[in-house]
Write a protein that holds these residues in place. Structure first.
Motif, PDB file in Angstrom:
ATOM      1  N   UNK A  94       0.837  -1.207   0.000  1.00  0.00           N
ATOM      2  CA  UNK A  94       0.000   0.000   0.000  1.00  0.00           C
ATOM      3  C   UNK A  94       0.867   1.250   0.000  1.00  0.00           C
ATOM      4  N   UNK A  95       1.925   1.228   0.798  1.00  0.00           N
ATOM      5  CA  UNK A  95       2.839   2.382   0.818  1.00  0.00           C
ATOM      6  C   UNK A  95       3.388   2.625  -0.585  1.00  0.00           C
ATOM      7  N   UNK A  96       3.857   1.545  -1.220  1.00  0.00           N
ATOM      8  CA  UNK A  96       4.429   1.687  -2.570  1.00  0.00           C
ATOM      9  C   UNK A  96       3.378   2.214  -3.546  1.00  0.00           C
ATOM     10  N   UNK A  97       2.166   1.664  -3.459  1.00  0.00           N
ATOM     11  CA  UNK A  97       1.101   2.082  -4.378  1.00  0.00           C
ATOM     12  C   UNK A  97       0.770   3.563  -4.210  1.00  0.00           C
ATOM     13  N   UNK A  98       0.647   3.986  -2.956  1.00  0.00           N
ATOM     14  CA  UNK A  98       0.219   5.366  -2.715  1.00  0.00           C
ATOM     15  C   UNK A  98       1.304   6.376  -3.078  1.00  0.00           C
ATOM     16  N   UNK A  99       2.562   6.047  -2.762  1.00  0.00           N
ATOM     17  CA  UNK A  99       3.645   6.960  -3.144  1.00  0.00           C
ATOM     18  C   UNK A  99       3.745   7.054  -4.663  1.00  0.00           C
ATOM     19  N   UNK A 100       3.554   5.910  -5.341  1.00  0.00           N
ATOM     20  CA  UNK A 100       3.614   5.923  -6.810  1.00  0.00           C
ATOM     21  C   UNK A 100       2.460   6.746  -7.373  1.00  0.00           C
ATOM     22  N   UNK A 101       1.258   6.546  -6.811  1.00  0.00           N
ATOM     23  CA  UNK A 101       0.089   7.265  -7.321  1.00  0.00           C
ATOM     24  C   UNK A 101       0.267   8.766  -7.132  1.00  0.00           C
ATOM     25  N   UNK A 102       0.912   9.156  -6.017  1.00  0.00           N
ATOM     26  CA  UNK A 102       1.109  10.580  -5.734  1.00  0.00           C
ATOM     27  C   UNK A 102       2.351  11.136  -6.442  1.00  0.00           C
ATOM     28  N   UNK A 103       3.077  10.246  -7.132  1.00  0.00           N
ATOM     29  CA  UNK A 103       4.334  10.621  -7.791  1.00  0.00           C
ATOM     30  C   UNK A 103       5.277  11.319  -6.825  1.00  0.00           C
ATOM     31  N   UNK A 104       5.415  10.706  -5.655  1.00  0.00           N
ATOM     32  CA  UNK A 104       6.285  11.247  -4.615  1.00  0.00           C
ATOM     33  C   UNK A 104       7.392  10.229  -4.361  1.00  0.00           C
ATOM     34  N   UNK A 105       8.610  10.719  -4.162  1.00  0.00           N
ATOM     35  CA  UNK A 105       9.747   9.830  -3.912  1.00  0.00           C
ATOM     36  C   UNK A 105       9.467   8.928  -2.712  1.00  0.00           C
ATOM     37  N   UNK A 106       9.585   7.608  -2.910  1.00  0.00           N
ATOM     38  CA  UNK A 106       9.337   6.672  -1.806  1.00  0.00           C
ATOM     39  C   UNK A 106      10.561   6.514  -0.917  1.00  0.00           C
ATOM     40  N   UNK A 107      11.503   7.455  -0.996  1.00  0.00           N
ATOM     41  CA  UNK A 107      12.719   7.346  -0.194  1.00  0.00           C
ATOM     42  C   UNK A 107      13.816   6.679  -0.967  1.00  0.00           C
ATOM     43  N   UNK A 108      14.941   6.490  -0.296  1.00  0.00           N
ATOM     44  CA  UNK A 108      16.136   6.009  -0.977  1.00  0.00           C
ATOM     45  C   UNK A 108      16.078   4.509  -1.229  1.00  0.00           C
ATOM     46  N   UNK A 109      16.665   4.127  -2.348  1.00  0.00           N
ATOM     47  CA  UNK A 109      16.825   2.697  -2.644  1.00  0.00           C
ATOM     48  C   UNK A 109      18.314   2.411  -2.699  1.00  0.00           C
ATOM     49  N   UNK A 110      18.735   1.774  -3.764  1.00  0.00           N
ATOM     50  CA  UNK A 110      20.159   1.499  -3.918  1.00  0.00           C
ATOM     51  C   UNK A 110      20.527   0.182  -3.285  1.00  0.00           C
ATOM     52  N   UNK A 111      21.719  -0.285  -3.647  1.00  0.00           N
ATOM     53  CA  UNK A 111      22.092  -1.640  -3.272  1.00  0.00           C
ATOM     54  C   UNK A 111      22.404  -1.794  -1.780  1.00  0.00           C
ATOM     55  N   UNK A 112      22.795  -0.701  -1.144  1.00  0.00           N
ATOM     56  CA  UNK A 112      23.017  -0.783   0.296  1.00  0.00           C
ATOM     57  C   UNK A 112      21.720  -1.101   1.027  1.00  0.00           C
ATOM     58  N   UNK A 113      20.700  -0.323   0.709  1.00  0.00           N
ATOM     59  CA  UNK A 113      19.413  -0.485   1.396  1.00  0.00           C
ATOM     60  C   UNK A 113      18.705  -1.753   0.951  1.00  0.00           C
ATOM     61  N   UNK A 114      18.719  -2.025  -0.367  1.00  0.00           N
ATOM     62  CA  UNK A 114      17.926  -3.160  -0.838  1.00  0.00           C
ATOM     63  C   UNK A 114      18.638  -4.499  -0.667  1.00  0.00           C
TER      64      UNK A 114
END
Lengths: 357, 394
Positions: B73-93
């Motif tokens: 749901x978090x991913x869906x809502x951030x995507x729908x709002x076109x708002x950065x869902x925070x940092x990704x990258x290989x360290x975090x993921x």
């Protein structure tokens, strides 16, 4: 949240598959293809409840939905089972319901007979796959005249007939002016006929062409599910054969060329499961998406089915080309499902239209 | 079939929406990874449980119990709002989940908090010139000398090595052991003497990849994750994560819709592109496949939520997802014809030139993260139970 089958559906699926493996092996399909009939097998399947799957409980059926029917269709396709499933057990009860005739005693009696396996209904829609000049059914009062080149089921007691204007009719096979002759197709696991009506008495179900559109969508889902099952069977057979067949002193299943063919079939088939389930679910629960998802399922399984039919046959090498292993029954059933009720190109043209592209 | 998430989750969705309504004005929009805006946003997301949601509080996370639907749901809502869902990258993921599984307490407390806050950026040192699909053939060596490993060798395809503070790196510590058993998993700063990073320009013209050279790089022995010789197992605790996330069907559907818009807008010979019957057929065909992959994704989500297994279902997503996306991007170039060639600074390029760029970028993703051919090996062996290819006699 659950995107998938219920426990009941899984159980039904397993039961039907067990019965088909036991009572409808390839030899039984061959016997039907050589001119035998499917009456005894259909009676057995009706004892399991297949005839009454979609018939309302008030009329003695199970009152289930299109998703349940799709699960069965996948199993029937897996075993290339000869059975009048689509017309008798799916489209007929669906038509009666959509036409609002569920409480009419005449139709209730017919539904009851379907549940018992004592009445089979074919389907004759001249416009099912796009109307051709040779196909036409017109009504004068309640009498129909015309020809439907490919009608499902050559042994039906009655036919669900659509006239050119999209109205739906009931025509008894024994009625005066109703003639049928064999329409031999490449698929010998189910028989079709050419239905010719000459001022033939008919009973109207509905004048509303939306019902025909709805039935066509349901047929799309069922044919897609049938191809999904047949495709899965072909993949299973290809993997098994590759594991046994040795060349260059090793099973051909160890060759990457062969493994990749099988992986591609699996990768193409796998997402189709979700699409068929969802499209089936939409027919009963998400009306807005019922037509489009059914169209996508029909079109995609037409293409994926064709790819799997070719590839699985190739994995079998020369054996795949013979009658000996009988793989061609699946190949041809998939070929039938691809064309019937509209081939992928036809359905996609309709999808584009439906979405207002 | 029960496609609703249920009242508890719909209430949660409302919470997320209300957060977004209040705070999306503070979200970064293209600022650099080190900018205060990005870092402040990341801290705000963690505080509210929209980033590092399931990372324990002790390591700087939000400390929620894992819940697949909440994350979705978090991913869906951030995507729908076109708002950065925070940092990704290989360290975090990749690194953080690995440390949570197999790291020491000291490693967890040292590395996880700054990593999830975006203050410590990582790169992944896996592939080598001679170790691509056959990753376990890697040769970068690490030899013990006192309290240090001494690392020599070369990595390639190292994304963001030029930006990273630290690297998590597979090295060979037991050269005599069978190849899968001689590997160790090391962590070290990119500022360590002896590291040279050379940018590798890819076919899109971007230098996101690098070659990384190690010459007598000294790494304290305590900076190993897991035991010596267990690096392969350590790396594989999370490799599956990477594959699943490539070729996201929701992003592909967004691209499909953008292409449809483009085809309704552009004309050739006075006819809208979408009125060309061949294009129309191909578009409907692509739509069928994108829809099937989206529904497939819902099925996978449902399997996770209900703890049901369908092994084949997850094995095919990388192959099908990246190939489909690549095909879609390529088809967009076809419908544009000569106009589709516009590239670089050309003001006539459509949709920011993204069709050409993505067409190439997704070819990169077809190759990276396990090529399509390796995926087919995996599908046939793990999914269909077919035998491995016999080893060649040496």
């Amino acid at each position: 949240m659950r995107f998938g089958l219920s426990e009941d559906q899984t159980l039904l699926d397993a039961t039907v598959r067990r019965l088909l493996a036991d009572q409808a092996p390839l030899d039984a399909v061959r016997a039907y293809a050589d001119g035998g009939d499917d009456h005894a097998l259909w009676s057995t399947l009706c004892e399991l409840g297949l005839g009454g799957l979609l018939v309302p409980e008030a009329a003695g059926g199970l009152g289930l939905g299109v998703l349940d029917a799709a699960v069965i269709a996948e199993a029937l396709g897996y075993h290339v089972t000869p059975a009048p499933f689509l017309g008798t057990a799916v489209l007929f009860p669906r038509a009666v319901t959509a036409a609002g005739l569920n409480n009419d005693p005449v139709w209730q009696e017919r539904l009851g007979a379907v549940v018992e396996g004592g009445l089979r209904i074919g389907v004759a829609f001249p416009q099912a796959g796009g109307q051709r000049s040779r196909d036409s059914v017109t009504a004068a009062g309640e009498n129909l005249s015309g020809t439907v080149t490919l009608a499902l089921d050559d042994a039906a007691d009655a036919y669900l007939v659509a006239s050119n204007d999209g109205a739906l009719w009931w025509v008894e096979a024994s009625a005066s002016g109703c003639a049928r002759e064999a329409f031999e197709t490449v698929d010998r696991s189910r028989r079709s006929c050419r239905l010719t009506l000459t001022d033939c008495a008919a009973t109207p179900l509905t004048q509303d062409p939306a019902v025909l559109a709805e039935l066509r969508a349901v047929a799309w889902v069922i044919l897609a599910a049938d191809s999904l099952g047949a495709g899965r069977a072909m993949l299973d057979k290809a993997v098994a054969y590759a594991g046994e067949r040795e060349q260059f002193n090793r099973p051909i299943a160890t060759f990457q060329a062969v493994k990749h063919m099988c992986a591609e079939m699996a990768a193409e088939l796998e997402p189709c499961t979700a699409l068929v389930w969802y499209a089936a679910h939409c027919q009963d629960h998400i009306r807005d998406e019922a037509l489009t998802t059914a169209g996508h399922a029909k079109a995609l399984l037409g293409d994926v089915g064709q790819f799997v039919a070719k590839t699985a046959t190739e994995v079998h090498g020369g054996m795949g080309f013979t009658d000996l292993v009988g793989l061609h029954y699946w190949f041809k059933r998939i070929g039938f499902n691809r064309q019937a009720f509209g081939n992928p190109q036809r359905v996609r043209a309709e999808l584009a239209e439906l979405q207002g592209w | 079939m029960d496609l609703s998430y249920g009242p508890h989750y719909e209430a949660f969705r409302e919470e997320v929406r209300s957060f977004l309504a209040r705070h999306s004005k503070d979200a970064p929009r293209g600022e650099g990874l080190r900018s205060e805006k990005v870092l402040a946003w990341q801290r705000l997301l963690i505080e509210n449980g929209y980033a590092a949601r399931t990372i324990p509080k002790a390591y700087g996370g939000y400390g929620a119990a894992p819940d697949i639907l909440e994350s979705r749901i978090i991913a869906e809502e951030f995507a729908a709002a076109r708002v950065s869902p925070g940092l990704g990258g290989q360290g975090i993921s990749m690194l953080v989940p690995t440390l949570l599984e197999v790291g020491t307490e000291a490693q967890k407390t040292t590395f996880i908090p700054p990593t999830i806050r975006g203050e410590m950026l990582w790169c992944q040192g896996y592939s080598e010139p001679g170790a691509g699909s056959d990753l376990a053939a890697l040769r970068t060596s690490a030899v013990v000398d006192g309290d240090d490993f001494v690392v020599n060798g070369q990595k390639i395809w190292t994304s963001t090595a030029h930006l990273a503070d630290w690297i998590f790196c597979l090295v060979r510590t037991e050269p005599e052991a069978p190849k899968h058993q001689g590997i160790s998993f090391l962590l070290f700063p990119m500022t360590t003497p002896g590291i040279e990073v050379r940018p590798l320009v890819d076919m899109t013209g971007v230098a996101n990849f690098n070659e990384v050279f190690f010459t007598d790089v000294r790494v304290p022995t305590r900076q190993i994750v897991g035991q010596r010789g267990e690096g392969w197992k350590v790396a594989n605790t999370i490799l599956g994560h990477e594959r699943g996330s490539l070729g996201d069907p929701n992003a592909t559907m967004t691209r499909f819709n953008a292409l449809l818009e483009l085809m309704r807008r552009e004309t050739v010979d006075g006819q809208r592109l979408i009125d060309n019957p061949l294009f129309r057929d191909r578009m409907a065909s692509l739509q069928s496949r994108v829809l099937a992959m989206r529904l497939h994704d819902m099925r996978l989500l449902s399997n996770k939520v209900n703890d049901e297994r369908a092994p084949m279902a997850s094995l095919i997503t990388k192959l099908q997802g990246t190939e489909l996306r690549h095909e879609l991007e390529g088809f967009a170039i076809d419908v544009l014809g000569e106009l589709g060639l516009a590239y670089g600074d050309n003001p006539d390029k459509q949709d920011g030139g993204s069709w050409q760029t993505s067409y190439m970028y997704f070819l990169g993703l077809i190759i990276g993260g396990g090529t399509s051919q390796i995926q087919k090996n995996i599908i046939s062996e793990r999914g269909l139970g077919m035998p491995r290819e016999p080893k060649l006699a040496k």
